[in-house]
Design an enzyme around this catalytic site. Structure first.
Site, short mmCIF file in Angstrom:
data_model
loop_
_atom_site.label_atom_id
_atom_site.label_comp_id
_atom_site.label_asym_id
_atom_site.label_seq_id
_atom_site.Cartn_x
_atom_site.Cartn_y
_atom_site.Cartn_z
N CYS A 140 9.00 -25.04 -12.97
CA CYS A 140 9.96 -24.17 -12.59
C CYS A 140 11.23 -23.95 -13.30
O CYS A 140 12.16 -24.66 -13.06
CB CYS A 140 10.16 -24.22 -11.08
SG CYS A 140 11.26 -22.72 -10.26
N CYS A 143 14.26 -22.96 -11.50
CA CYS A 143 14.60 -24.29 -10.45
C CYS A 143 15.42 -25.26 -11.01
O CYS A 143 16.44 -25.76 -10.93
CB CYS A 143 13.72 -24.92 -9.82
SG CYS A 143 12.46 -23.63 -8.88
N ASP A 144 14.73 -25.51 -12.43
CA ASP A 144 15.31 -26.76 -13.09
C ASP A 144 15.96 -26.57 -14.39
O ASP A 144 16.46 -27.76 -14.74
CB ASP A 144 13.91 -27.74 -13.31
CG ASP A 144 13.44 -28.07 -11.92
OD1 ASP A 144 14.34 -28.23 -11.04
OD2 ASP A 144 12.25 -28.43 -11.83
#
Ligand SMILES: Cc1cc2nc3c(=O)[nH]c(=O)nc-3n(C[C@H](O)[C@H](O)[C@H](O)COP(=O)(O)OP(=O)(O)OC[C@H]3O[C@@H](n4cnc5c(N)ncnc54)[C@H](O)[C@@H]3O)c2cc1C
Length: 326
Positions: A140, A143-144
């Site tokens: 992701c 997300c990261d």
């Protein structure tokens, strides 16, 4: 047989952000929800160390901690949270039937599906090792990606999502190397053109991952091979992003609910309603676009409100709870 059948107002399948948020709303609306956690209590976020983009945690929080908090909040309003895996459903009649662990049969007025999706990985031992260590493998970018600011990363994938994620990373990272297995993208022309025209994205066609390299704790690079020439080389990188798709956890609903070609449950736009009355969907089981904890939670809220209103319209003795808004 009928002795073993349990009748309930609201069943929630899944214990990710969507399921627990649906539970908080349904419980506060007197729907006495029963929630089955499945084999991954807390859902996908329990596999990540740091969540920095869920509102309300200015310092960030670990995924497992956040999900414990959500569970506690759902239980505070007396959600009946249970262990168990839903193995079969039958939505063909007036009563929505669900079986847990093959044996237990439950008849539900409403069902909220929050079974999420699973990111696909390549399956290499080294990839799984650094994924489990939280040491630089991610599925992701949104997300990261932030954790790899000004660093060099590798991303695998050739579809629209992979291009979108590569482009997202290119705005944060010093360099993004994109590995494409074939000699062309699967993505739409416009998405492919976008990555091709981005200066700090290097695209390697006919290239696959041989090994994710690391120092035992974190990723330090990726060894790749050209599948035409078999030549290998190493790319220095601190992050390895896998963008080869997701599989929604919806197999048990096949034949009972409308699914799209990838298996995502189709909802009536702008609502959580499925094509079956009284069955609602929330979170990543229906969302192939956003796939975030906060959007899953948002649609969990929608599903509980839709279920509450559906029950109220069907059963005049069930009152829409004002507590939802207190
Ligand atoms: C490594 C990683 C890091 C991430 N980081 C972030 C981040 O930082 N921020 C962010 O916003 N998002 C992040 N995401 C995305 C986020 O985790 C998901 O969007 C979100 O968890 C989706 O929530 P959900 O409730 O729809 O489903 P999930 O979290 O996928 O939960 C699904 C639940 O359903 C249960 N289940 C499935 N099938 C059954 C069944 N048959 N019977 C019973 N139960 C069942 C599972 O046990 C699980 O509890 C990350 C994802 C990953 C993989």
């Amino acid at each position: 047989m009928s002795d073993t059948i349990e009748k309930i107002k609201c069943l929630i399948i899944g214990s990710g952000p969507a399921g627990y948020t649906a539970a908080i709303y349904a419980a506060r609306a007197n729907m006495k929800p029963v929630l089955y956690q499945g084999t991954q209590p807390g859902g996908q976020l329990t596999t990540t160390n740091e969540v920095e983009n869920f509102p309300g945690y200015p310092e960030g929080i670990t995924g497992p901690e956040m999900m414990m908090e959500l569970q506690k909040q759902a239980e505070r309003f007396e959600t009946d949270v249970r262990d168990g895996w839903v193995t079969k459903v039958d939505f063909s009649g007036d009563v929505h039937k669900v079986w847990v662990n093959e044996t237990k049969e439950i008849h539900c007025d409403t069902v909220i599906i929050s079974t999420g999706a699973s990111a696909k990985y390549l399956g290499l031992d080294s990839e799984q090792k650094y994924l489990k260590l939280g040491g630089g493998v991610s599925a992701c970018a949104v997300c990261d990606g932030f954790f790899y600011r000004n660093q060099e990363v590798v991303i695998v994938g050739a579809g629209d999502s992979a291009c979108e994620e590569a482009h997202y990373l290119s705005k944060l990272c010093k360099k993004v190397t994109m590995l494409v297995r074939r000699d062309e993208f699967r993505a739409s022309k416009i998405m492919a053109a976008r990555v091709k025209n981005t200066e700090n994205i290097e695209i390697l066609f006919n290239t696959e991952t041989d090994e994710v390299l690391g120092d035992g704790q974190v990723v330090t690079g990726v060894r790749v091979f050209n599948n035409q020439t078999n030549e290998k080389h190493e790319i220095p990188a601190t992050g390895f992003f896998v963008a080869i798709g997701h599989k929604p956890n919806t197999d048990i609903f096949k034949g009972f609910l409308e699914l799209d070609e990838t298996g995502y449950i189709v909802n009536v736009p702008g609502t959580s309603k499925t094509n079956i009355e009284g069955v609602f969907v929330s979170g990543d089981a229906a969302d192939h676009v956003y796939r975030q904890a906060v959007t899953a939670a948002g649609t969990g809220c929608m599903a509980a409100l839709d279920a509450e209103r559906w029950l109220a319209a069907k059963d005049s003795t069930f009152e829409v709870s004002t507590s939802t808004y207190n």
